[in-house]
Design an enzyme around this catalytic site. Structure first.
Site, PDB file in Angstrom:
ATOM      1  N   GLU A  70      59.885  44.452 -51.126  1.00  0.00           N
ATOM      2  CA  GLU A  70      59.972  43.277 -50.259  1.00  0.00           C
ATOM      3  C   GLU A  70      59.512  43.601 -48.832  1.00  0.00           C
ATOM      4  O   GLU A  70      59.087  42.717 -48.100  1.00  0.00           O
ATOM      5  CB  GLU A  70      61.429  42.762 -50.243  1.00  0.00           C
ATOM      6  CG  GLU A  70      61.532  41.262 -50.375  1.00  0.00           C
ATOM      7  CD  GLU A  70      62.943  40.756 -50.638  1.00  0.00           C
ATOM      8  OE1 GLU A  70      63.102  39.869 -51.479  1.00  0.00           O
ATOM      9  OE2 GLU A  70      63.894  41.239 -49.995  1.00  0.00           O
TER      10      GLU A  70
ATOM     11  N   HIS B 134      60.601  58.724 -73.623  1.00  0.00           N
ATOM     12  CA  HIS B 134      60.359  58.339 -75.022  1.00  0.00           C
ATOM     13  C   HIS B 134      59.863  56.904 -75.125  1.00  0.00           C
ATOM     14  O   HIS B 134      59.843  56.325 -76.202  1.00  0.00           O
ATOM     15  CB  HIS B 134      61.640  58.556 -75.831  1.00  0.00           C
ATOM     16  CG  HIS B 134      62.082  59.980 -75.805  1.00  0.00           C
ATOM     17  ND1 HIS B 134      61.790  60.878 -76.809  1.00  0.00           N
ATOM     18  CD2 HIS B 134      62.741  60.694 -74.849  1.00  0.00           C
ATOM     19  CE1 HIS B 134      62.278  62.070 -76.487  1.00  0.00           C
ATOM     20  NE2 HIS B 134      62.852  61.984 -75.296  1.00  0.00           N
TER      21      HIS B 134
ATOM     22  N   LYS C  67      60.726  29.111 -54.653  1.00  0.00           N
ATOM     23  CA  LYS C  67      61.809  28.162 -54.320  1.00  0.00           C
ATOM     24  C   LYS C  67      61.234  26.766 -54.132  1.00  0.00           C
ATOM     25  O   LYS C  67      61.787  25.785 -54.645  1.00  0.00           O
ATOM     26  CB  LYS C  67      62.535  28.593 -53.037  1.00  0.00           C
ATOM     27  CG  LYS C  67      63.298  29.880 -53.174  1.00  0.00           C
ATOM     28  CD  LYS C  67      64.082  30.153 -51.896  1.00  0.00           C
ATOM     29  CE  LYS C  67      64.692  31.539 -51.924  1.00  0.00           C
ATOM     30  NZ  LYS C  67      65.250  31.937 -50.635  1.00  0.00           N
TER      31      LYS C  67
HETATM   32  O1  PA5 Z   1      66.400  41.145 -48.468  1.00  0.00           O
HETATM   33  C1  PA5 Z   1      66.576  39.949 -48.360  1.00  0.00           C
HETATM   34  O2  PA5 Z   1      66.650  39.406 -47.248  1.00  0.00           O
HETATM   35  C2  PA5 Z   1      66.761  39.070 -49.574  1.00  0.00           C
HETATM   36  O3  PA5 Z   1      66.642  39.791 -50.752  1.00  0.00           O
HETATM   37  C3  PA5 Z   1      68.129  38.416 -49.559  1.00  0.00           C
HETATM   38  O4  PA5 Z   1      69.113  39.418 -49.509  1.00  0.00           O
HETATM   39  C4  PA5 Z   1      68.350  37.520 -50.767  1.00  0.00           C
HETATM   40  O5  PA5 Z   1      67.354  36.567 -50.860  1.00  0.00           O
HETATM   41  C5  PA5 Z   1      69.707  36.824 -50.685  1.00  0.00           C
HETATM   42  O6  PA5 Z   1      69.815  36.098 -49.499  1.00  0.00           O
HETATM   43  P1  PA5 Z   1      71.199  35.584 -48.962  1.00  0.00           P
HETATM   44  O7  PA5 Z   1      72.066  36.734 -48.647  1.00  0.00           O
HETATM   45  O8  PA5 Z   1      70.842  34.786 -47.755  1.00  0.00           O
HETATM   46  O9  PA5 Z   1      71.815  34.719 -50.048  1.00  0.00           O
END
Ligand code: PA5
Length: 412
Positions: free
Chosen positions: A265, A286, A400
């Site tokens: 990310e 394996h 989303k």
């Molecule tokens: O790293 C990030 O920012 C995302 O992976 C969030 O943690 C994830 O989308 C969850 O978001 P939130 O804590 O706002 O529900």
């Protein structure tokens, strides 16, 4: 040079996404009162619950799952005479069968819920929490449920914050300047980790120790995080865009998932970035071993190598030796595992899959704290070397938007 510039950018918190660099000093700036509160809430919840359901997705659950699994005994749920509650995750996907089964199971146990969402608006955990809240109300009555819910969310924004304030849940705050995937050392990770009986102070001390090391000027002193970032980038630019995190201990499988999110990310933007993936060895030798050895030559590996197991287990001698294993008798199983690791690294190198090895003396809170900080810091350096913002995730919105349109979500 490029590495030094990237290191300075994160060290001085002056690059893209600088408003989300609170994690850099967190191991030494975290308010001791928060640690006390986490420990006392965790004790209270553990006393009243056989199960704790932790609701969250992405950075709101991967860190705590990684750390608890790395530090608790394997097969923890089957260890007899455990006094700690079982931790179960929910809201990390949208499976109806999973959540319906969980609710059926919860009919039979005393439980509490820790709901975690920084934004307070993420769909998956919001749905799971709505279901669990209704279940708690039915099981314990409307007036009793506030003592069974802890919310971890923003100080002032989001639907979860409004609900928390209105219903009077106990809560912890996710600091404004720390994004989800860098939040494992905030209450987001620390509360579920403490609930698993892990020493969160030692975890933070380990992270603080590594922070000091990461601050070493890479032009003058040893800095393992800078070296790791540099080697990854060198491999990426020499035609190796895929990095496999390899473990030889099943307790580290979820650590690989946390690492994957952290790097994927952070770096995967602007049509750039190393693709992070994982294998769990020797199991996956394996299955995926064939491809790694002889498939496309686009990969390199980062091996998490644990030096010392916590338990003893020696392979016994057998009089008959029908299985022809007496050549291993009196060796420990760990010695065999280490030779498998060494042999695999050599074979993969011959198959043009270079490997980086990260040694972990033992799976303890102190070393896992170090490892977390090491990866966070090197991820920031590596992302800046790629000229991307390590702290945003604009691409996550695309699915989303489509999903909300398909579900007919009202637009404001
Ligand atoms: O790293 C990030 O920012 C995302 O992976 C969030 O943690 C994830 O989308 C969850 O978001 P939130 O804590 O706002 O529900």
């Amino acid at each position: 040079n490029e590495l030094y510039a990237a290191w300075r950018t994160i060290r001085e918190k002056k690059g893209a996404g600088k408003e989300l660099t609170g994690w850099v000093d967190l191991p030494v700036t975290i308010d001791p009162l928060i640690i006390d509160q986490i420990e006392s809430v965790s004790e209270r919840l553990a006393t009243q619950s056989q199960i704790i359901v932790v609701v969250g997705i992405g950075g709101s659950y991967l860190g705590s799952k990684a750390v608890t699994e790395a530090l608790c005994p394997p097969l923890n749920h089957l260890v007899p005479n455990r006094h700690l509650p079982h931790i179960i995750y929910a809201g990390h996907h949208l499976s109806q069968d999973y959540h319906a089964t969980l609710l059926e199971i919860l009919d039979h146990y005393d439980y509490s819920v820790v709901v975690i969402s920084k934004s307070g608006t993420t769909t998956e955990p919001a749905i799971a929490f709505r279901l669990l809240k209704a279940h708690l109300e039915k099981k314990y009555g409307q007036n009793a449920i506030a003592s069974r819910i802890i919310a971890i969310t923003d100080a002032s924004k989001g639907a979860l914050r409004s609900l928390t304030d209105q219903e009077g849940y106990d809560s912890f705050i996710v600091p404004d300047d720390i994004g989800g995937r860098y939040s494992v050392l905030t209450p987001v990770g620390l509360l579920p980790i403490a609930l698993s009986g892990i020493d969160i102070r030692a975890l933070l001390e380990g992270a603080a120790y590594m922070r000091q090391h990461c601050f070493n000027d890479p032009q003058k002193e040893e800095n393992a995080a800078a070296t790791y970032a540099w080697v990854r980038q060198a491999l990426y630019h020499s035609g190796k865009p895929v990095e496999i995190m390899v473990n030889y201990e099943p307790q580290l499988a979820s650590f690989g998932e946390w690492w994957k999110q952290l790097f994927g990310e952070s770096e995967g933007k602007a049509s750039k970035g190393i693709f992070p993936t994982t294998v769990n060895n020797t199991t996956d030798l394996h299955s995926m071993g064939q491809y790694i050895q002889e498939g496309l030559k686009v990969m390199f590996e980062t091996v998490l190598s644990v030096n010392e197991p916590k338990k003893n287990l020696t392979i016994p001698r057998d009089k008959e030796n029908l299985d022809n294993l007496n050549y291993l008798s009196d060796k420990t199983m760990h010695e065999v595992n280490q030779k498998a690791e060494q042999g695999t690294c050599e074979a993969h190198l011959e198959g043009k899959v270079p490997n980086i090895r990260i040694e972990i003396p033992q799976l303890t809170p102190w070393y896992i704290g170090q490892l977390i900080y090491f990866f966070e810091f090197s991820c920031a350096i590596s992302s800046y070397m790629l000229h991307v913002n390590p702290f945003d995730q604009p691409g996550v919105e695309a699915y989303k938007d489509k999903m909300f349109r398909l579900l007919g979500k009202p637009t404001k």
